[in-house]
Design an enzyme around this catalytic site. Structure first.
Site, PDB file in Angstrom:
ATOM      1  N   VAL A 229     -64.295  23.018  19.606  1.00  0.00           N
ATOM      2  CA  VAL A 229     -63.898  23.876  18.485  1.00  0.00           C
ATOM      3  C   VAL A 229     -62.548  23.449  17.924  1.00  0.00           C
ATOM      4  O   VAL A 229     -61.916  24.197  17.189  1.00  0.00           O
ATOM      5  CB  VAL A 229     -63.847  25.356  18.915  1.00  0.00           C
ATOM      6  CG1 VAL A 229     -65.244  25.888  19.162  1.00  0.00           C
ATOM      7  CG2 VAL A 229     -62.983  25.546  20.166  1.00  0.00           C
ATOM      8  N   ARG A 231     -61.076  19.565  16.782  1.00  0.00           N
ATOM      9  CA  ARG A 231     -61.387  18.597  15.741  1.00  0.00           C
ATOM     10  C   ARG A 231     -62.412  17.613  16.293  1.00  0.00           C
ATOM     11  O   ARG A 231     -62.326  17.180  17.443  1.00  0.00           O
ATOM     12  CB  ARG A 231     -60.120  17.841  15.294  1.00  0.00           C
ATOM     13  CG  ARG A 231     -59.203  18.672  14.402  1.00  0.00           C
ATOM     14  CD  ARG A 231     -59.838  18.927  13.049  1.00  0.00           C
ATOM     15  NE  ARG A 231     -58.960  19.623  12.111  1.00  0.00           N
ATOM     16  CZ  ARG A 231     -58.932  20.936  11.938  1.00  0.00           C
ATOM     17  NH1 ARG A 231     -59.702  21.717  12.669  1.00  0.00           N
ATOM     18  NH2 ARG A 231     -58.133  21.473  11.048  1.00  0.00           N
ATOM     19  N   ASP A 255     -68.936  22.889  16.859  1.00  0.00           N
ATOM     20  CA  ASP A 255     -68.568  23.386  15.536  1.00  0.00           C
ATOM     21  C   ASP A 255     -67.876  22.322  14.694  1.00  0.00           C
ATOM     22  O   ASP A 255     -67.715  22.501  13.493  1.00  0.00           O
ATOM     23  CB  ASP A 255     -67.644  24.603  15.676  1.00  0.00           C
ATOM     24  CG  ASP A 255     -67.397  25.297  14.343  1.00  0.00           C
ATOM     25  OD1 ASP A 255     -68.381  25.620  13.653  1.00  0.00           O
ATOM     26  OD2 ASP A 255     -66.211  25.514  13.999  1.00  0.00           O
ATOM     27  N   GLU A 260     -67.948  15.109   8.866  1.00  0.00           N
ATOM     28  CA  GLU A 260     -68.450  16.394   8.385  1.00  0.00           C
ATOM     29  C   GLU A 260     -68.701  16.327   6.883  1.00  0.00           C
ATOM     30  O   GLU A 260     -67.849  15.839   6.146  1.00  0.00           O
ATOM     31  CB  GLU A 260     -67.440  17.503   8.711  1.00  0.00           C
ATOM     32  CG  GLU A 260     -67.242  17.706  10.209  1.00  0.00           C
ATOM     33  CD  GLU A 260     -66.228  18.803  10.538  1.00  0.00           C
ATOM     34  OE1 GLU A 260     -65.713  19.455   9.605  1.00  0.00           O
ATOM     35  OE2 GLU A 260     -65.956  19.000  11.731  1.00  0.00           O
ATOM     36  N   HIS A 279     -68.450  24.003  11.154  1.00  0.00           N
ATOM     37  CA  HIS A 279     -66.994  24.214  11.155  1.00  0.00           C
ATOM     38  C   HIS A 279     -66.652  25.636  10.681  1.00  0.00           C
ATOM     39  O   HIS A 279     -65.848  25.830   9.764  1.00  0.00           O
ATOM     40  CB  HIS A 279     -66.303  23.179  10.282  1.00  0.00           C
ATOM     41  CG  HIS A 279     -64.882  22.907  10.687  1.00  0.00           C
ATOM     42  ND1 HIS A 279     -64.312  21.666  10.619  1.00  0.00           N
ATOM     43  CD2 HIS A 279     -63.907  23.736  11.171  1.00  0.00           C
ATOM     44  CE1 HIS A 279     -63.046  21.728  11.028  1.00  0.00           C
ATOM     45  NE2 HIS A 279     -62.790  22.979  11.373  1.00  0.00           N
ATOM     46  N   VAL A 280     -67.258  26.622  11.347  1.00  0.00           N
ATOM     47  CA  VAL A 280     -67.054  28.014  10.954  1.00  0.00           C
ATOM     48  C   VAL A 280     -66.557  28.895  12.098  1.00  0.00           C
ATOM     49  O   VAL A 280     -66.470  30.116  11.951  1.00  0.00           O
ATOM     50  CB  VAL A 280     -68.357  28.628  10.390  1.00  0.00           C
ATOM     51  CG1 VAL A 280     -68.744  27.949   9.086  1.00  0.00           C
ATOM     52  CG2 VAL A 280     -69.499  28.542  11.406  1.00  0.00           C
TER      53      VAL A 280
END
Length: 320
Positions: A229, A231, A255, A260, A279-280
């Site tokens: 969670v 990078r 995530d 991305e 990525h939330v």
């Protein structure tokens, strides 16, 4: 001079509060639209910016003295903002710990309790057990990266009964009492031995690129559930994918990714033991984060207008 805002999730009451603080100090406020990038001419009168702005414009704003980004990670800003030694960069570090820790707990429990498999079975109207469930209680947890997010993950795991929570960081000076054991980044064999859960919450810096390497996955076991969670670039994604495909670890909650959006051809999409989210885990708009970001900026705006030292200042040498 003006304070500029863009892409910030504050409600009307919070906006009015910030307007009043600025106006009482003789400053104007500009709330830029999220549609389209503001021009250099529109930003020219801004001495401070809060939110997300085109980084390439920073070098062309002679009045700019302070940039506050809501994000905790500033890797996308470093190249442009670091060229301005006269501009202070502050971030939203500390605003996202609760949200991201709950994401990790939820994702781990989902895999521990086979919820993705049950969701598939539900869609097929199939009744049957998917295997013995597992619990965070009595588990061994290793958190890699022990800042606010990592420490909050440790605290939540401890609250759910984890027997041992280990922390890996660049030093052994880890503040949170939730960590039972402390390890350095070059001690994965000791830190990861017997770990049921491994959670990564590292920033993107030159030192953390693919830090979580094949060596780390070799230290895990077939029961380990891995979560990232921080990078995506901090994890060797090829090594992670191989560990999942070969059954060296039990599953992953992801995530963030090296690239991305995650490319369509990535095998991670099709692995049944992987949860993929875009990525939330710590989204600016989540209400708990909005409140925290508002307090960080309100305090810093008051300090800035009074000529006092700001909080949450990014260390340019470390990159966070």
């Amino acid at each position: 001079m003006n304070i500029g805002f863009r892409h910030v999730p504050f409600n009307d009451e919070q906006r009015a509060t910030l307007d009043a603080i600025a106006h009482d100090a003789g400053r104007g406020t500009i709330w830029f639209s999220s549609e389209g990038d503001p021009s250099i001419e529109e930003l020219a009168t801004c001495e401070a910016l809060m939110g997300y702005f085109p980084p390439a414009t920073f070098k062309s704003l002679p009045e700019l003295r302070w940039v506050q980004t809501p994000a905790a990670g500033v890797d996308r800003l470093c190249g442009d903002i670091y060229a301005r030694k006269d501009v202070v960069l502050t971030n939203g570090s500390g605003a996202f710990g609760i949200d991201i820790a709950e994401y990790v707990v939820g994702g781990v429990l989902s895999l521990f309790r086979h919820l993705p498999a049950y969701h598939t079975a539900q869609a097929e109207r199939s009744w049957g057990r998917q295997g013995v469930g597992r619990s965070i209680c009595d588990s061994t947890v290793c958190v890699i990266g022990c800042g606010n997010v990592g420490s909050t993950i440790a605290e939540r795991m401890k609250a759910l009964g984890a027997a041992c929570v280990r922390g890996m960081d660049r030093t052994r000076d880890i503040a949170s009492p939730a960590f039972d054991e402390h390890y350095l980044m070059d001690e994965p064999e000791a830190a990861l031995a017997g770990a049921d859960i491994v959670a990564v919450s590292l920033p993107s810096t030159p030192e953390t690129q693919k830090l979580v390497s094949a060596r780390f996955f070799e230290c895990m076991n077939e029961g380990t559930v891995f979560a990232n969670v921080g990078r995506g670039v901090t994890v060797d994604q090829d090594a992670l994918t191989a560990a999942l495909q070969e059954g060296k670890i039990a599953g992953a909650v992801l995530d963030v990714f090296e690239v991305e959006p995650l490319p369509q051809e990535s095998p991670l999409w099709g692995l049944e033991n992987v949860i993929v989210t875009p990525h939330v885990a710590g989204w600016d708009d989540d209400l708990v984060n909005v409140r925290a970001l508002f307090e960080i900026f309100r305090e810093n705006l008051t300090r800035y207008l009074a000529g006092d030292e700001l909080t949450h200042v990014v260390d340019r040498a470390r990159g966070y």
